[in-house]
Motif scaffolding. Structure first.
Motif, PDB file in Angstrom:
ATOM      1  N   LYS A 322       6.768   7.851   7.677  1.00 53.37           N
ATOM      2  CA  LYS A 322       6.273   7.080   6.541  1.00 53.37           C
ATOM      3  C   LYS A 322       5.501   7.910   5.519  1.00 53.37           C
ATOM      4  N   LEU A 323       5.045   9.100   5.900  1.00 52.40           N
ATOM      5  CA  LEU A 323       4.173   9.882   5.025  1.00 52.40           C
ATOM      6  C   LEU A 323       4.537  11.358   5.102  1.00 52.40           C
ATOM      7  N   GLY A 324       4.483  12.031   3.957  1.00 49.22           N
ATOM      8  CA  GLY A 324       4.618  13.484   3.907  1.00 49.22           C
ATOM      9  C   GLY A 324       3.410  14.072   3.211  1.00 49.22           C
ATOM     10  N   TRP A 325       2.972  15.243   3.671  1.00 49.36           N
ATOM     11  CA  TRP A 325       1.811  15.871   3.045  1.00 49.36           C
ATOM     12  C   TRP A 325       1.990  17.392   3.000  1.00 49.36           C
ATOM     13  N   ASN A 429       0.471   5.541   4.803  1.00 51.53           N
ATOM     14  CA  ASN A 429       0.859   5.553   3.392  1.00 51.53           C
ATOM     15  C   ASN A 429      -0.101   6.450   2.614  1.00 51.53           C
ATOM     16  N   VAL A 430       0.171   6.591   1.336  1.00 58.10           N
ATOM     17  CA  VAL A 430      -0.615   7.474   0.486  1.00 58.10           C
ATOM     18  C   VAL A 430      -2.070   7.023   0.409  1.00 58.10           C
ATOM     19  N   SER A 431      -2.295   5.724   0.301  1.00 60.60           N
ATOM     20  CA  SER A 431      -3.674   5.230   0.184  1.00 60.60           C
ATOM     21  C   SER A 431      -4.494   5.579   1.415  1.00 60.60           C
ATOM     22  N   THR A 448      -0.981  17.215  -1.539  1.00 63.87           N
ATOM     23  CA  THR A 448       0.105  16.564  -2.260  1.00 63.87           C
ATOM     24  C   THR A 448       0.751  15.600  -1.277  1.00 63.87           C
ATOM     25  N   LEU A 449       0.847  14.324  -1.662  1.00 61.42           N
ATOM     26  CA  LEU A 449       1.206  13.259  -0.727  1.00 61.42           C
ATOM     27  C   LEU A 449       2.395  12.462  -1.235  1.00 61.42           C
ATOM     28  N   ALA A 456       1.139  11.348  -4.821  1.00 60.77           N
ATOM     29  CA  ALA A 456      -0.278  11.464  -5.182  1.00 60.77           C
ATOM     30  C   ALA A 456      -0.746  12.897  -4.998  1.00 60.77           C
ATOM     31  N   PHE A 457      -1.852  13.195  -5.679  1.00 59.04           N
ATOM     32  CA  PHE A 457      -2.551  14.475  -5.557  1.00 59.04           C
ATOM     33  C   PHE A 457      -4.012  14.154  -5.299  1.00 59.04           C
TER      34      PHE A 457
END
Length: 826
Positions: A322-325, A429-431, A448-449, A456-457
């Motif tokens: 669900k998330l990449g960073w 998630n990004v939040s 960096t998301l 997002a940054f």
């Protein structure tokens, strides 16, 4: 004579047999340290069964029913492959290198003891949340389970290096993982070096010339500062001393060699797959093995996969379903150098805003191999630890009757960075990922998301709250006894730069200037890039939509924006000669080189001669411009700065004054200096690579120096442990290959993208990643360098969370079976 010959022959044969037997025995003992990836182990400390599937590239995929056991499995896998590396990171942070390397590392240990990172790490464990404490302890239990297996089964002491150095390995504890994170903060720091160099340079040149040689990142935000010498009475004019040789085990980076990296992301509106994309490639010094190791963890919040640093239970750059960073160095100014005034009546006290106070002191004993232990007295002020003058060349800018202390966010005992990083892996998630960064302290990073729909940054890390009345604003060492120069805690997390779903649909960072805000919300005055970002913006902006392939293309881009910008400026009056030189003369060679550069597109390709000519010319040019003004200090500016060279050749604020050699009677022009520099560069290259310019290759000089930090200097062994590869790229290309700028080969590639990853959420299991060496730290393993050629060719391996794919071509599957008291061992 015949009898003597026969006996000599027999003696030679006997010695040869003994030597071969000795080598065979040494190989057998060392090879025992190669782990068996295909067997089961009975271990203490695990709660339930753990499965470690090593895919075809030896990436461990760790499956467990409980998070605690997943972290246990990661510790076990890290120790199997990187035990020597982990213990070296721990020894460095503890200040215990001299116990095995002798007096050569005494000053490194002394400095690390003064920073007191290990005691701070131990104290910070209490501030982690419950999940993180469990993760740290489980990871430590996993490491110790492998150590117990090595001891019980005599598995070659765990790594071949332990046959040459002390085999004593104390058990792993949570503080060991916490201190490695603080050690990484030191490896990524560069603000102290920048402050000291600015102070040194300001004592040699005026304000305008200081703005040339140490320029701010282009754009608004420059400030007027007092001259360093005016802050302190009786400060002698700087005179550079010969630099002390730096030990390769010293974790402090030289000026300009702190952390660097690239990361960029695209929103669904800018991708062909209608979902998000992220590319990340952190840049650290090359070593063999790489600092990075790939891994996958099965967690209750969702599986995660990506890049780890052995010694920490973290995926530092990677993804879940669900998330990449991705991470890049933020260049936050989180360090300040303070000049502390001693009490003239006693050197046990220093001046504070409230008068003289006694130093906080503690004695420490440093054990040294082959010598008696050394006792050192550590001192602290209210601002931070006292740093000896030999460190960072501080003695050169310290007035008599003063000492230097260091304020740094990484010295805060209340540090929850590990908890923050664990929460990031759990974020959905990004939040949630942005909120996880609230607890983070150091080393400051740009996140960096991406999730399925958003990009997002977010800069994470505590930002010092400096006072508006600060004399130096963190750019120069300042008087520590003045209240106006001291920190007032930290700024709120909301002040950290943040961007969510920008209108353009693209986020990009190359360590470039991220904000243009007034002090003290400025983040930094020293940034890591002004050039790569220009090329990246061009590549990302030239396409309406992006794919994984276009992100990989950008990640591997070899074109130097700096070369394209500088060559027309510097060579504009040299391109067209008015006479025909004699064949074979230096003038003829110069014209041939200029003709080649005129047709060159700035591509730093390993197979071409033009990148080598360009790099040598710019290096010689900068040194010729600055050596007369800066003298020995010019050695700190060996890497050409494109902004400085552009200022000089555009004569920004009178910067062409650098072209005149102040010791000579005539007034030299910039064209004369450029011409002489090119001739000198070509002469240097002829000596090293022969007289035929067209046969020169950038890759012959620009080899990636992935050397073993210890064994890489030992004859014969270096052939086994060092990984050298011809590479493209350069100091200012997106596929960065930072040159050493010193030594017998100043063009050697010593720092770059040891890890690359591209995460595609239109098809997450099509994501890819790679490291620059291999997964194993054991040079006898086939996985020591099996990824190196894939990395060099600009290729990647699958980054899939599909368990079937991991098992399909696994090199081994291990099961860790919990062992309980009274249970018979297998």
């Amino acid at each position: 004579m015949a009898l003597t010959f026969r006996w000599l022959l027999r003696l030679f044969l006997l010695l040869s047999v003994l030597a071969l037997a000795g080598l065979a025995l040494a190989y057998y003992l060392a090879s025992r340290s190669l782990p068996d990836y295909g067997r089961d182990y009975q271990v203490k400390g695990a709660v339930g069964p753990i499965e470690i599937v090593r895919d075809s590239y030896s990436v461990p995929h760790i499956f467990a029913e409980r998070d605690r056991d997943a972290y246990f499995g990661l510790g076990f896998a890290h120790a199997q492959d990187r035990l020597w590396q982990m213990t070296m990171l721990r020894r460095t942070a503890e200040g215990r290198l001299s116990e095995i390397f002798g007096p050569r590392t005494l000053e490194v240990d002394d400095f690390m003891r003064r920073l007191d990172l290990y005691n701070l790490a131990r104290e910070s464990f209490q501030y982690q949340d419950a999940d993180t404490k469990v993760a740290l302890q489980a990871y430590a239990d996993g490491v110790n389970a492998w150590l117990a297996t090595v001891r019980k089964e005599a598995l070659g002491r765990g790594a071949p290096e332990f046959f040459l150095f002390s085999r004593k390995i104390r058990p792993w504890v949570p503080a060991d993982s916490l201190v490695i994170m603080r050690l990484m903060a030191l490896k990524l720091s560069g603000q102290v070096q920048a402050e000291v160099l600015r102070a040194q340079t300001s004592m040699l040149v005026g304000k305008n010339r200081l703005a040339d040689i140490l320029p701010d990142a282009p754009g608004p935000g420059g400030i007027a500062l007092p001259e360093y010498g005016s802050l302190f009475n009786g400060l002698k004019k700087f005179a550079a001393l010969p630099p002390a040789p730096k030990d390769p085990l010293d974790p402090v980076p030289d000026f300009g060699f702190a952390g660097a990296s690239n990361a960029w992301a695209a929103a669904p509106s800018r991708t062909a797959g209608k979902s998000t994309l992220l590319a990340n490639d952190p840049h650290l010094g090359f070593t063999a093995p790489s600092i990075w190791m790939l891994a996958r963890l099965q967690l209750s919040t969702g599986d995660v996969i990506g890049a780890t640093i052995p010694g920490m239970p973290l995926i530092l750059s990677g993804r879940s379903k669900k998330l990449g960073w991705g991470i890049t160095s933020s260049y936050l100014d989180d360090q300040d150098v303070y000049i502390e005034k001693l009490n003239p009546d006693t050197d046990h006290e220093y001046l504070t805003p409230d008068g003289y106070k006694a130093f906080k002191t503690r004695k420490t004993i440093i054990k040294i191999k082959g010598q008696a232990p050394v006792t050192r007295t550590l001192r602290w002020t209210e601002n931070g630890p006292v740093i000896p003058g030999k460190r960072y060349d501080l003695a050169s800018i310290t007035p008599e009757g003063h000492v230097v202390s260091l304020a740094w966010t990484a010295l805060d005992p209340v540090d929850r960075s590990m908890t923050s990083a664990i929460h990031l892996m759990q974020a959905q998630n990004v939040s949630q990922a942005i909120e996880a960064g609230r607890l983070y302290n150091s080393p400051s990073q740009n996140l960096t998301l991406i999730d399925k729909d958003s990009i997002a940054f977010q800069m994470i890390g505590k930002m010092p709250n400096r006072q508006a009345r600060s004399q130096s604003r963190g750019r120069l060492p300042s008087p520590g006894w003045l209240a106006q120069n001291r920190w007032l805690g930290y700024l709120p997390y909301e002040n950290n730069p943040r961007i969510i779903n920008p209108i353009g649909g693209i986020i990009a960072n190359t360590n470039n200037k991220t904000v243009d805000r007034p002090f003290p919300n400025h983040v930094s005055y020293v940034w890591g890039d002004t050039q790569r970002i220009e090329r990246l913006q061009n590549l990302l902006g030239s396409r309406k939509v992006h794919t994984q392939a276009s992100f990989i293309e950008a990640q591997l881009d070899e074109v130097s924006f700096s070369a394209r910008a500088l060559l027309p400026l510097i060579a504009r009056d040299l391109w067209y000669p008015t006479d025909t030189p004699e064949p074979g003369s230096s003038k003829a060679m110069r014209q041939q080189a200029l003709a080649m550069l005129a047709k060159w597109n700035g591509e730093m390709n390993e197979h071409m001669p033009e990148p080598l000519i360009y790099a040598a010319w710019m290096r010689a040019l900068q040194q010729r411009l600055i050596r007369d003004e800066l003298g020995p200090l010019s050695r700190e500016f060996l890497t050409p700065d494109p902004v400085f060279l552009e200022r000089v050749f555009r004569n920004v604020d009178g910067a062409k004054a650098w072209c005149d050699v102040i010791q000579s009677t005539p007034t030299e022009t910039c064209d004369q200096i450029a011409r002489a520099s090119l001739d000198a560069a070509l002469l240097e290259l002829v000596r090293g690579y022969g007289p035929r310019i067209e046969s020169w290759r950038w890759g012959d000089a620009h080899q990636a120096m992935q050397d073993h930090p210890i064994l890489g200097k030992i004859p014969l062994l270096s052939w086994l442990v060092n990984i050298r590869q011809s590479t493209s790229g350069g100091d200012n290309t997106l596929m960065r290959g930072k040159t050493s700028a010193t030594g017998s080969n100043p063009y050697a590639n010593v720092k770059g993208a040891g890890y690359r990853g591209v995460y595609d959420f239109s098809d997450p299991d099509s994501s890819v990643y790679i490291i620059s060496t291999g997964q194993s730290g054991n040079f006898l393993s086939r996985h020591y360098d099996d990824l190196a050629q894939i990395w060099r060719r600009g290729e990647y391996i699958p980054m899939s969370l599909d368990p079937k794919l991991a098992r399909a071509a696994a090199v081994g599957i291990s099961r860790l079976i919990p062992s309980y008291p009274g249970q018979p061992s297998k």
